[in-house]
Design a protein around this motif. Structure first.
Motif, PDB file in Angstrom:
ATOM      1  N   ASN A   1      45.761  27.558  50.523  1.00 39.70           N
ATOM      2  CA  ASN A   1      46.143  28.964  50.530  1.00 39.70           C
ATOM      3  C   ASN A   1      47.613  29.176  50.215  1.00 39.70           C
ATOM      4  O   ASN A   1      48.138  30.275  50.338  1.00 39.70           O
ATOM      5  N   GLY A   2      48.285  28.103  49.821  1.00 41.26           N
ATOM      6  CA  GLY A   2      49.689  28.216  49.465  1.00 41.26           C
ATOM      7  C   GLY A   2      50.626  28.253  50.650  1.00 41.26           C
ATOM      8  O   GLY A   2      51.803  28.580  50.503  1.00 41.26           O
TER       9      GLY A   2
ATOM     10  N   GLY B   1      46.718  35.136  56.404  1.00 39.43           N
ATOM     11  CA  GLY B   1      46.907  35.306  54.968  1.00 39.43           C
ATOM     12  C   GLY B   1      48.371  35.391  54.606  1.00 39.43           C
ATOM     13  O   GLY B   1      49.264  35.166  55.435  1.00 39.43           O
ATOM     14  N   SER B   2      48.636  35.740  53.356  1.00 33.38           N
ATOM     15  CA  SER B   2      50.002  35.726  52.831  1.00 33.38           C
ATOM     16  C   SER B   2      50.325  37.010  52.092  1.00 33.38           C
ATOM     17  O   SER B   2      49.439  37.808  51.773  1.00 33.38           O
ATOM     18  N   TYR B   3      51.594  37.194  51.830  1.00 28.03           N
ATOM     19  CA  TYR B   3      52.017  38.196  50.854  1.00 28.03           C
ATOM     20  C   TYR B   3      52.568  37.443  49.648  1.00 28.03           C
ATOM     21  O   TYR B   3      53.060  36.321  49.765  1.00 28.03           O
ATOM     22  N   TYR B   4      52.462  38.049  48.447  1.00 30.84           N
ATOM     23  CA  TYR B   4      52.660  37.323  47.195  1.00 30.84           C
ATOM     24  C   TYR B   4      53.613  38.042  46.256  1.00 30.84           C
ATOM     25  O   TYR B   4      53.907  39.231  46.417  1.00 30.84           O
ATOM     26  N   ASP B   5      54.060  37.293  45.220  1.00 29.15           N
ATOM     27  CA  ASP B   5      54.922  37.899  44.207  1.00 29.15           C
ATOM     28  C   ASP B   5      54.123  38.703  43.185  1.00 29.15           C
ATOM     29  O   ASP B   5      54.657  39.555  42.491  1.00 29.15           O
ATOM     30  N   HIS B   6      52.811  38.451  43.090  1.00 30.43           N
ATOM     31  CA  HIS B   6      51.894  39.219  42.251  1.00 30.43           C
ATOM     32  C   HIS B   6      50.588  39.393  43.020  1.00 30.43           C
ATOM     33  O   HIS B   6      50.391  38.762  44.063  1.00 30.43           O
ATOM     34  N   VAL B   7      49.707  40.205  42.501  1.00 29.03           N
ATOM     35  CA  VAL B   7      48.372  40.313  43.086  1.00 29.03           C
ATOM     36  C   VAL B   7      47.712  38.942  42.984  1.00 29.03           C
ATOM     37  O   VAL B   7      47.709  38.322  41.914  1.00 29.03           O
ATOM     38  N   PHE B   8      47.155  38.466  44.088  1.00 26.31           N
ATOM     39  CA  PHE B   8      46.523  37.150  44.088  1.00 26.31           C
ATOM     40  C   PHE B   8      45.334  37.145  43.137  1.00 26.31           C
ATOM     41  O   PHE B   8      44.490  38.026  43.166  1.00 26.31           O
ATOM     42  N   ASN B   9      45.306  36.133  42.279  1.00 29.36           N
ATOM     43  CA  ASN B   9      44.243  35.973  41.278  1.00 29.36           C
ATOM     44  C   ASN B   9      44.330  36.995  40.150  1.00 29.36           C
ATOM     45  O   ASN B   9      43.349  37.256  39.462  1.00 29.36           O
ATOM     46  N   SER B  10      45.497  37.589  39.957  1.00 28.85           N
ATOM     47  CA  SER B  10      45.693  38.441  38.785  1.00 28.85           C
ATOM     48  C   SER B  10      46.005  37.546  37.594  1.00 28.85           C
ATOM     49  O   SER B  10      46.292  36.355  37.758  1.00 28.85           O
ATOM     50  N   PRO B  11      45.975  38.076  36.368  1.00 28.56           N
ATOM     51  CA  PRO B  11      46.323  37.258  35.197  1.00 28.56           C
ATOM     52  C   PRO B  11      47.734  36.682  35.262  1.00 28.56           C
ATOM     53  O   PRO B  11      48.030  35.703  34.564  1.00 28.56           O
TER      54      PRO B  11
END
Length: 475
Positions: free
Chosen positions: A104-105, A324-334
């Protein structure tokens, strides 16, 4: 031969277990005090080993400096291990604490056995052997570092990005060190006679202008599917045309089929040296296990999730007890995404969101919000258990008839939704020519139960646009 997932080992801490040699019996050395002293002490073994294996001494020196923190890491001073190579060397190892990332990073710490070498030269030789022989699943994975394939030390250094280390700036970091300390001038000027046999090949390589690529790593298990066009393309061991020695693999070798699920761990944007055209590539594997064999493919090979972005405003609350986490982009986005922290650190607080994303993957839609945390923007998933946007509750009902604008109508505004009920809230000015007593048609009604206020959806004569307005704007 296993390696750490993180490429900077200067902060390694000595663990309790030790195998092979006893820590007090002297395979290690004192920490080097300065970069110049480090370079001076390793100049001889680096040149000797790199030239023997037809590699760039400057790149080997830069790697040793970067991986060992200029010889100051506990792993280097204890075990002469300059490259963070795991396992045992002739039965000798040291156990140390190292940081890893889970599926999960998320960052965690664990103990691992690292090779313990009798000398710096043994460490250099072991690493050179790795670069020349590759891995069991891909003997040529590091072929971009070989002098017969790399026209310059910069090409060799960049060939280590995405292969030797997942850090997208790994090659750039090596190049910076080489330039800062003039390592190419100091070390690459002379080669052994064994490398002279490749002068012709190197000269030919000098004439080739390769494309450049910018790499972005990803966290966790992000996925896509092989598109209906996948068979028009090929799989490669590196991004196509970015270096010498790139090889391709046929789909039949992996039993590929349309719609097959693949796992993504890196994205690259390639820039053509002539046309300057940019194309996007992804590194994929066919197994969830991160150690599975990896391939690079062109973006059209994949069917990626679609994202619809909307600007707006909302307050998003992070619930207690979340995971869970917060991300620099939407998770699993292009774009792919990297974890930037755990949601548990943000629990029980509310944050302003300025962008909403609706992701559709395999027919399933999920909503994400971009929030600001300590001045930086991150993406979080909106779910009932983790995070939820705070909108006013409204009870809607059909309505009909006409009403007139009240004397106080100008104190209020027109909206595309009942105020504070939707993310993409928009405010409109009153149409020109309206005034007190202007008739409007009513076609819907909403009641904010918490505030006991009534709203109407109205339409002006000759205008097909619907607006929501506070009932106090109407007589």
């Amino acid at each position: 031969m296993k390696r750490t997932k993180r490429w900077l080992l200067a902060a390694l801490i000595v663990g309790a277990g030790v195998g092979g040699f006893n820590l007090t019996q002297g395979a290690g050395h004192a920490a080097t005090s300065t970069p110049d002293a480090f370079i001076s002490s390793l100049k001889s073994p680096v040149k000797s080993v790199a030239n023997q294996y037809k590699l760039y001494p400057s790149v080997m020196m830069a790697q040793a400096a970067l991986e060992s923190g200029w010889g100051t890491s506990a792993l280097t001073t204890t075990a002469n291990n300059y490259f963070g190579i795991k396992g045992s060397y002739n039965g000798a190892s040291v156990t140390m604490q190292t940081s890893e990332y889970d599926s999960n990073g998320q960052l965690y710490y664990t103990n691992a056995a690292f090779k313990k070498y009798p000398s710096a030269k043994a460490s250099m030789t072991d690493n050179a052997t790795l670069l020349r022989n590759g891995t069991s699943y891909n003997p040529k994975i590091y072929s971009g570092t070989w002098r017969e394939n790399a026209s310059s030390y910069t090409s060799a250094a960049n060939a280590l990005t995405g292969t030797y280390a997942t850090a997208p700036t790994y090659g750039a970091s090596l190049i910076k060190l080489i330039k800062q300390y003039s390592l190419n001038t100091l070390l690459d000027g002379s080669t052994t006679s064994s490398s002279n046999n490749n002068n012709s090949a190197a000269s030919e390589a000098d004439k080739v202008q390769y494309a450049t690529a910018t790499y972005n790593g990803a966290s966790g298990t992000q996925t896509a599917r092989l598109s209906g066009k996948y068979s028009r393309y090929r799989m490669y061991n590196h991004v196509k045309n970015t270096r010498a020695g790139v090889t391709k693999t046929a789909w039949s070798k992996v039993g590929a089929y349309k719609g097959q699920l693949v796992y993504l761990d890196m994205r690259a944007v390639k820039k053509d040296p002539t046309t300057k055209k940019k194309t996007t590539w992804y590194r994929i594997r066919y197994n969830k296990n991160t150690s599975a064999k990896k391939y690079w493919v062109y973006t059209s090979t994949l069917t990626l999730p679609t994202i619809k972005y909307t600007g707006g405003s909302a307050t998003v609350k992070i619930n207690n007890g979340v995971s869970g986490s917060y991300y620099d982009h939407v998770f699993n986005s292009p774009y792919l995404a990297k974890s930037k922290g755990s949601l548990s650190k943000l629990k029980g607080k509310s944050y302003k969101a300025d962008s909403q994303a609706v992701k559709t993957q395999d027919g399933v839609k999920t909503t994400w919000y971009r929030i600001k945390v300590a001045g930086k923007k991150y993406w979080i998933a909106s779910t009932e258990t983790a995070a939820s946007a705070q909108f006013d509750y409204v009870v809607y009902a059909s309505a009909s008839g006409t009403k007139k604008l009240s004397a106080k109508y100008s104190k209020y505004h027109l909206y595309n939704h009942v105020k504070k009920t939707h993310f993409n809230q928009k405010e409109f000015d009153w149409p020109k020519g309206v005034k007190k007593g202007t008739k409007v048609t009513v076609n819907y009604k909403g009641i904010k139960t918490a505030y006991k206020t009534t709203w109407y959806r109205i339409r002006f004569n000759g205008n097909k646009t619907n607006y929501w307005v506070d009932s106090r704007a109407l007589a």
